[in-house]
Design an enzyme around this catalytic site. Sequence first.
Site, PDB file in Angstrom:
ATOM      1  CD  GLU A 115     -21.550  21.153   6.954  1.00  0.00           C
ATOM      2  OE1 GLU A 115     -20.558  20.426   6.761  1.00  0.00           O
ATOM      3  OE2 GLU A 115     -21.975  21.943   6.098  1.00  0.00           O
ATOM      4  CD  GLU A 135     -16.332  23.382   8.392  1.00  0.00           C
ATOM      5  OE1 GLU A 135     -16.148  23.992   9.467  1.00  0.00           O
ATOM      6  OE2 GLU A 135     -17.175  22.476   8.276  1.00  0.00           O
TER       7      GLU A 135
END
Length: 265
Positions: A115, A135
């Site tokens: 990210e 995640e």
Amino acid sequence: MTLPLDDTLISYTLEDGIALVGLNRPAKRNAISDAVVEALSLAIARAEREAKAAVLFGDGKHFCAGLDLAEHVEKSPIEGVQGSRRWHSVFGQIEHGTIPWICALHGAVVGGGLELAASTHVRVADSTAFFALPEGQRGIFVGGGGSVRVARLMGVARMTDLMLTGRVVDAPQAEAWNLVQYVTPEGEARAKAIELARAASQNAEMSNYAVINALPRIQDMSRDDGLFVESFISSFTAMTPEAEARLRAFLDKRVGKVQPPGGAG
Ligand code: 1HE
């Protein structure tokens, strides 16, 4: 929340007008804690004050292992939201700031590390880099802007695949998927990123500002609005004294032409 500022977490060097900003927590694989985010924010502000372009890299064997899971496990839901919003704000300082950021990737580029990389403007990976969004395996969701930035780079179908299946992607695949723009041999990503930052730093400041700030916003507009806004930015950029000087330099044959790839021609 006031955090003690720990400037050992992020290294900062200014080299010929290029800021070299390093994630400097190799013992924890450069996992991003709240303190790392604050130190990064300070480094970004400093780079904007004194550099014309910046390079982001990770120290040690990996670029970044993502969110600091040890810190995260202690957080309440509202602290989780506030933390995520802070990541958005600091990564936004990079994405919509005043200078181009090139990132040099190697080893793990996972979760929040990907990210962070996605908030920079150009990504260079060496052959050791690998990309994942674990995640789902950790019971969490992206929170550092990935559902917007990473999905736009590689496409939502690929991101969904990575998040659902735990797929890990190597550097050539990441290049084919538009996650990175350059792949180098092992250990050469940082030098390549510095070379690219130097090239970008030679451009007119206003052109770079328009590329960084207008181009992504135009992608969020309708086609017609995008074309309309482009005309104004284009005209405004061309009317700066620097643009005029650069246009004259070309017309007077005082600067080089565009060369074919490889330079000969
Ligand atoms: C960490 C973290 C971390 C390592 N938070 N401490 N990210 C992940 O799910 C990736 C988790 N990390 C890994 O899979 C591996 O560590 C790596 C592939 C990145 C590197 O492996 P390796 O063998 O080089 O290192 P290591 O032995 O696993 O880790 C060294 C130390 O770093 C170890 O601590 P130690 O005290 O036992 O030495 C690890 O616990 C620690 N460490 N990664 C905390 N991430 C805003 S939303 C974003 C959501 C996400 O980012 S989810 C993805 C999280």
